[in-house]
Design a protein around this motif. Sequence first.
Motif, PDB file in Angstrom:
ATOM      1  N   ASP A  15      -1.988  -2.440  -0.237  1.00 28.25           N
ATOM      2  CA  ASP A  15      -2.678  -2.838  -1.464  1.00 28.25           C
ATOM      3  C   ASP A  15      -4.161  -2.485  -1.319  1.00 28.25           C
ATOM      4  O   ASP A  15      -4.971  -3.289  -0.862  1.00 28.25           O
ATOM      5  CB  ASP A  15      -2.503  -4.338  -1.710  1.00 28.25           C
ATOM      6  N   ASP A  16      -4.505  -1.275  -1.712  1.00 23.25           N
ATOM      7  CA  ASP A  16      -5.882  -0.798  -1.546  1.00 23.25           C
ATOM      8  C   ASP A  16      -6.865  -1.619  -2.357  1.00 23.25           C
ATOM      9  O   ASP A  16      -7.993  -1.871  -1.906  1.00 23.25           O
ATOM     10  CB  ASP A  16      -5.977   0.679  -1.953  1.00 23.25           C
ATOM     11  N   GLN A  17      -6.479  -2.034  -3.546  1.00 20.21           N
ATOM     12  CA  GLN A  17      -7.389  -2.821  -4.372  1.00 20.21           C
ATOM     13  C   GLN A  17      -7.695  -4.168  -3.706  1.00 20.21           C
ATOM     14  O   GLN A  17      -8.853  -4.582  -3.617  1.00 20.21           O
ATOM     15  CB  GLN A  17      -6.814  -3.053  -5.761  1.00 20.21           C
ATOM     16  N   ALA A  18      -6.658  -4.829  -3.233  1.00 18.41           N
ATOM     17  CA  ALA A  18      -6.867  -6.114  -2.560  1.00 18.41           C
ATOM     18  C   ALA A  18      -7.738  -5.954  -1.321  1.00 18.41           C
ATOM     19  O   ALA A  18      -8.564  -6.829  -1.010  1.00 18.41           O
ATOM     20  CB  ALA A  18      -5.534  -6.749  -2.200  1.00 18.41           C
ATOM     21  N   ILE A  28       0.039 -11.177  -1.384  1.00 15.19           N
ATOM     22  CA  ILE A  28      -0.676 -10.264  -0.499  1.00 15.19           C
ATOM     23  C   ILE A  28       0.059 -10.219   0.834  1.00 15.19           C
ATOM     24  O   ILE A  28       0.293 -11.258   1.462  1.00 15.19           O
ATOM     25  CB  ILE A  28      -2.128 -10.728  -0.279  1.00 15.19           C
ATOM     26  N   ARG A  40      -1.264 -11.844  -7.557  1.00 15.85           N
ATOM     27  CA  ARG A  40      -0.077 -11.309  -6.894  1.00 15.85           C
ATOM     28  C   ARG A  40      -0.086 -11.688  -5.414  1.00 15.85           C
ATOM     29  O   ARG A  40      -1.122 -12.058  -4.854  1.00 15.85           O
ATOM     30  CB  ARG A  40      -0.002  -9.799  -7.041  1.00 15.85           C
TER      31      ARG A  40
END
Length: 454
Positions: free
Chosen positions: A435-438, A423, A421
């Motif tokens: 985007d905490d995961q990224a 960023i 995805r």
Amino acid sequence: MLTTQAISRRNFVAGLAAGATGLMVAPGRAMASLSPNERPVFATIGLRNQGWGITAKTFQFADFAALADVDNNVLETNLEGAKQRQGKKPDGYKDYRHILDRKDIDAVMIATPDHWHTKISVEAMLAGKDVYCEKPLTLTAAEGKLIEKVVEQTGRVFQVGTMQRTECDKRFILAVALIRAGRIGDLKKITCAIGGATASPKIPVADVPEGLDWDFWLGPAAEVPYRALPEIRQGYGGNVPLFSNCHYAFRDWFEYSGGQLTDWGAHHVDIANWALDAADTGPSKVTPISYDMPVEYRDGYPVAADQSNVPTKFELRVDMPNEVELIITSEGDNGIMFEGTKGRFFVNRGKIVGKPVEELEANPLPEGAMEKVYGGPISANHSANLIECMRSRKQPISDVWSHNRAMEILHLGNIAMRLGREIAWNPVSREIVGDDQASTFLARESREKYAINM
């Protein structure tokens, strides 16, 4: 996550005055400027391929007192090579920390695999050494911020191995000068073609080669078994397995590097940023247009442990300041295409071509245009620029801050492909947006026994 306020080369001196008390620094011999006629004393850490290459081109400027490598076969070969070149055999070490303990060594050259760069660089600066480190400088964006912080607080000279800023017949300096002179009008699009990678077959666990300290080679990375197939790499990087998780092939594993994106991308995206005058800023968004991953990914991590895992083909779109579109692709002629409102041209290590270049014969750039881009007289080569800066205590043309801005683009590109995805990025705070995961991919954990010694 390790963070620090970004500073540029322009405010480097001011930053020193404000932040010089934050870290303990060993009083190395190079804390004072070298005299004009003094030959500095160097050491190289990591000797295979590029490690020997940068050492060999520096013998004319410096004396090498020590070399270090975790592979004893590589170490012994290069100790003998150094003896032949300078008439005196350097001391040899498996453990680089013996080099940092020595007060007679002014600077270290680091050409280890990428996952070792930050630890050795930081510890070298804290030991009072100036540093040359190969590109790509970092494995994560957080590592770049840490190195900036330590450069600022120690006052060390730190050069990154982005040699396109000094070598290649000055083509890339000319390219930047053409853009700064408005020869293609307003810059609208930059395409960096950097080549792709080859997916590996399944690679079995194998015996560690005699003379290699595998645990030390892994260092900060997770403990895993050594893997290799018997086929030998030909040409540059030869005499090692074509497919392995070590030596030359480490570039194909996210655990140790960033694939072609950070390998060649570190060169061309650096020049793109330079041409954009974006040394103090960065993108607002990185979007993966297309990409091929050699193994299945889940939540950004490869499922398979027995195959290389970096993208083999890719096209990324990067939204840069002033509505400039940066494309990073594995396709096409390796090099950089600059496109503006009044023309375009292409540059790589072999040529610079296009109508704006042809027009230089009748309409040359103003006198001193390239020197203005460079910031003064253009150095003969990369090593010469480093030693000039060791004498003046100025930062080299391939400095930490501009390099890290380019590396942030490349790290974000890899994160975007790993997660599948786009960023969003805040170039001021240097953080991923929404985007905490990224964001978890901006730093990494190190094995405790190989943590950075601060």
